[in-house]
Design an enzyme around this catalytic site. Structure first.
Site, PDB file in Angstrom:
ATOM      1  N   ASP A   1       0.836  -1.196   0.000  1.00  0.00           N
ATOM      2  CA  ASP A   1       0.000   0.000   0.000  1.00  0.00           C
ATOM      3  C   ASP A   1       0.871   1.246   0.000  1.00  0.00           C
ATOM      4  O   ASP A   1       1.967   1.248   0.557  1.00  0.00           O
ATOM      5  CB  ASP A   1      -0.907  -0.020   1.223  1.00  0.00           C
ATOM      6  CG  ASP A   1      -1.785  -1.261   1.243  1.00  0.00           C
ATOM      7  OD1 ASP A   1      -2.731  -1.293   0.466  1.00  0.00           O
ATOM      8  OD2 ASP A   1      -1.497  -2.184   2.025  1.00  0.00           O
ATOM      9  N   THR A   2       0.342   2.319  -0.578  1.00  0.00           N
ATOM     10  CA  THR A   2       1.157   3.492  -0.865  1.00  0.00           C
ATOM     11  C   THR A   2       0.268   4.724  -0.989  1.00  0.00           C
ATOM     12  O   THR A   2      -0.911   4.611  -1.283  1.00  0.00           O
ATOM     13  CB  THR A   2       1.909   3.288  -2.203  1.00  0.00           C
ATOM     14  OG1 THR A   2       2.779   2.160  -2.079  1.00  0.00           O
ATOM     15  CG2 THR A   2       2.740   4.486  -2.591  1.00  0.00           C
ATOM     16  N   THR A   3       0.848   5.905  -0.788  1.00  0.00           N
ATOM     17  CA  THR A   3       0.171   7.141  -1.189  1.00  0.00           C
ATOM     18  C   THR A   3       1.057   7.889  -2.181  1.00  0.00           C
ATOM     19  O   THR A   3       2.266   8.014  -1.978  1.00  0.00           O
ATOM     20  CB  THR A   3      -0.107   8.066   0.006  1.00  0.00           C
ATOM     21  OG1 THR A   3       1.103   8.309   0.723  1.00  0.00           O
ATOM     22  CG2 THR A   3      -1.136   7.453   0.928  1.00  0.00           C
TER      23      THR A   3
END
Length: 531
Positions: free
Chosen positions: A352-354
Site C-alpha cells: 500500500d502506498t500514497t
C-alpha cells in the site's frame, strides 16, 4: 470530452496552482499551503504529513519517500531517494545460520529504517519557502483533534485488524475494542502528534536521534530485530541522477535503482520496438491489453533479476534501457499467443502506498510518493512515539548470489516510484500510479491512455486496468467481456480482481494556455483541487 450522462468527473482546470492526493484533507492542506505563499515542495510535504495521519494503512512517518522535482517547469529533473536501509547487523550469514530463507512480510527482519522524515526535512530546507515546523501543523492538528475516517480508508483499515491486534501498542492506537474504526468515526492519534511536534521543533534530528529513535530501536530489538540507535542516527537520503526514456515525443523520468522505475521505462522501450500502432485503436481492446501485458512480463523479469542497491551491486541501467535490448525483448512477443514466463514475481504482494503531486504558480512541479509498504507496514508500533514501522525489507532476498540480497546498511529493491513527463525542454506532467508491483504497469497504462488514445489526466486514471502477476492476468470489472474472452483465447489465465488496482494522481501543465489540468483516481477517497 467525457460523456456527461455517465458517472465520472471532469479534470480540474486551474491557473495559479493545483494539487492532487489520495485524500481530500491532504489536498485541501496542500492548496492552503500554496495560497499562504508556500511553493510546490512545501505543499507536497504538508500533504504527505497529513496523509501519514489520515490514511495510516497506506503511509506514515515510519516509511520511505521518493521525489522527482522540476523547478520552474525545467526539464532539469531533480530526484531524491528517501529509502531507508537494513540494520548494520543484518548480515546474510545471520539469516542463513538460522535457516531463514526469505524475509517474510510479517517478520521483524522486514522492518527497515524509515527514510521519509529525512527526505521531507532535506527537501524543504533545500527547496522550500517554509520551515518544517510550519508545514507539519495541519498533520499535528488532525492527529491531536481527530479526523473522520473516509470510506476507502475504512475499507483498508478493516482488512488489517488481525495484523494490528498482534501488537499491543498498535492495537491501542489503531483499534477500538479490537476493531477498526468505521466510516465517519473520528480518530485521534496523540502519540503520533507528540512525535510530529518533536520533528517540528528539531527537524530530522528529532526523529533519528533522541527519544524517538531510541523508542523505535528498542521496540524493534525487543521483538527480535537487529536494530540499534546507530541505524537511525546514520540514516541519510541522497540526491540521485534520474533516468529516462523517450516515447511518442515525450520523455518519461524515473528515480534510478533501487527503485523499480526502470521497469516502466523498459516497458515503453519494448512497446516502441514492437510498434505501438499494433495495440489497435481501442483502449479497452484485446490487442492493447495483450501487447501491454506481454511487455510487462518481459520488463518485470529483468527487474527481478537486476534491480538492487547500486551502492552494493552493479545495475546495468544503460544496457537494460538500450535500443538493442528492447528490440530483442520485443521480438519475443507474439501477437496471438501469451508468452509463458511462469511465476516471474518474486516479491510479496498487496502493498500500500500514497502518491501525490503539486504544481505551483511558478510551475515548480513535484512528483511525490510515500509508503509503509504493506497495510500499516509491519503492524509493529514503537510504543512511546506512535511510529508504525514499515516492512520494506520484505523486498530483499536471502541469496548471496543475488544483487538484491539483504545486507548491513543495504537498501532493498523498492516498488514506490514517482514519475515526471517532459516535452520540448519543459515539465508537462508530474504523475504516479500507486499499488506496489503494479506501479510500472499503471504508469505506462495511464501515460499511453493520454498519448495513444487522447485521454485527459482524469480519464487516463479512470480507465479500467489489468495486471499480470505470478502466472495470472488480473482484470478489473470495467474491462469488456469480449476483451476478457479474447485474452483467454490467447492463452492468458484471466481472473477478476477483488480490490481495484492501485490509485493515482496527475497534473498536466498546458504551457500554451497557461493552465493546469489535474486528475485524481476514483479508486481512492482523494481529489484534485486548484485555484
Amino acid at each position: 470530452m467525457r460523456d456527461f450522462h455517465k458517472a465520472g468527473r471532469s479534470p480540474i482546470y486551474a491557473s495559479e496552482g493545483a494539487a492532487a492526493t489520495s485524500h481530500p484533507l491532504a489536498t485541501a492542506a496542500a492548496i492552503d499551503c500554496l495560497r499562504a505563499g508556500g511553493n510546490a515542495i512545501d505543499a507536497a510535504v504538508t500533504a504527505s504529513a497529513v496523509l501519514a495521519v489520515v490514511e495510516p494503512a497506506m503511509t506514515g512517518i515510519g516509511g520511505d519517500c521518493f521525489v522527482l522535482m522540476s523547478k520552474g517547469g525545467s526539464d532539469d529533473i531533480i530526484a531524491y531517494n528517501g529509502n531507508g536501509a537494513a540494520p548494520l547487523k543484518a548480515d546474510v550469514g545471520y539469516f542463513q545460520e538460522r535457516g531463514i530463507g526469505e524475509i517474510a512480510a510479517d517478520s521483524i527482519h522486514a522492518v527497515t529504517v524509515p527514510g521519509a522524515i529525512e527526505a521531507w526535512c532535506r527537501l524543504v530546507q533545500d527547496h522550500g519557502k517554509f520551515g518544517i515546523d510550519k508545514l507539519l501543523q495541519p498533520a499535528i492538528y488532525y492527529a491531536e483533534n481527530g479526523f473522520p475516517v473516509a470510506p476507502r480508508v475504512a475499507y483498508d483499515w478493516a482488512q488489517e485488524e488481525e495484523k494490528l491486534s498482534r501488537d499491543a501498542a498498535a492495537a491501542g492506537s489503531y483499534l477500538v475494542a479490537g476493531k477498526a474504526p468505521k466510516i465517519g468515526d473520528r480518530v485521534k492519534l496523540p502519540l503520533l502528534a507528540k512525535t510530529l511536534r518533536e520533528i517540528a521543533a528539531k527537524g530530522a534530528a528529532g526523529f533519528y536521534q533522541g527519544w524517538v529513535a531510541e523508542d523505535m530501536a528498542s521496540a524493534m530489538a525487543a521483538q527480535g530485530g537487529l536494530h540499534a540507535p546507530e541505524d537511525f542516527a546514520r540514516h541519510k537520503g541522497d540526491y540521485v541522477t534520474p533516468i529516462s526514456t523517450a516515447y511518442k515525443g515525450v520523455k518519461l523520468w524515473e528515480c534510478p535503482p533501487p527503485g523499480q522505475g526502470l521497469t516502466a521505462l523498459l516497458m515503453l522501450n519494448i512497446l516502441s520496438a514492437y510498434g505501438p500502432e499494433k495495440a489497435g485503436s481501442d483502449p479497452l481492446g484485446v490487442d492493447r491489453f495483450h501487447l501491454q501485458l506481454e511487455a510487462a512480463k518481459l520488463a518485470y523479469r529483468e527487474r527481478n533479476a537486476h534491480i538492487a542497491d547500486p551502492a552494493f551491486a552493479k545495475v546495468p541501467v544503460g544496457g537494460l534501457l538500450s535500443g538493442a535490448h528492447a528490440k530483442a525483448l520485443a521480438g519475443l512477443i507474439k501477437q496471438d499467443k501469451a508468452i509463458d514466463l511462469g511465476a516471474i514475481g518474486q516479491f510479496p504482494k498487496h502493498p500500500d502506498t500514497t502518491y501525490l503531486t503539486v504544481v505551483d504558480k511558478d510551475r515548480n512541479a513535484v512528483s511525490f510518493i510515500n509508503s509503509v509498504y504493506y497495510g500499516f507496514g509491519s503492524g509493529r508500533m514503537a510504543p512511546k512515539s506512535g511510529v508504525l514501522m514499515q516492512n520494506r525489507g520484505a523486498c530483499f532476498v536471502v541469496d548471496p548470489q543475488h544483487p538484491n540480497c539483504i545486507g548491513p546498511g543495504k537498501r532493498s529493491m523498492h516498488t514506490i516510484i514517482p514519475a515526471m513527463v517532459t516535452k520540448d525542454g519543459k515539465a508537462v506532467m508530474p504523475y504516479g500510479v500507486m499499488g506496489g508491483d503494479y506501479q510500472p504497469v499503471g504508469q505506462v497504462h495511464a501515460l499511453t491512455n493520454m498519448l495513444e488514445y487522447g485521454m485527459d489526466s482524469q480519464a487516463a486514471l479512470d480507465a479500467p486496468r489489468a495486471f499480470y502477476d505470478e502466472g495470472t492476468l488480473w482484470v478489473e470489472s470495467g474491462i469488456p467481456a469480449a476483451t476478457v474472452a479474447g485474452l483467454a483465447a490467447r492463452g492468458h489465465k484471466v481472473q477478476p480482481i477483488a480490490d481495484p488496482l492501485g490509485g493515482g494522481q496527475a497534473i498536466w501543465i498546458d504551457w500554451q494556455k497557461g493552465v493546469l489540468v489535474a486528475g485524481s483516481d476514483p479508486r481512492k477517497d482523494g481529489c484534485a483541487l486548484g485555484y
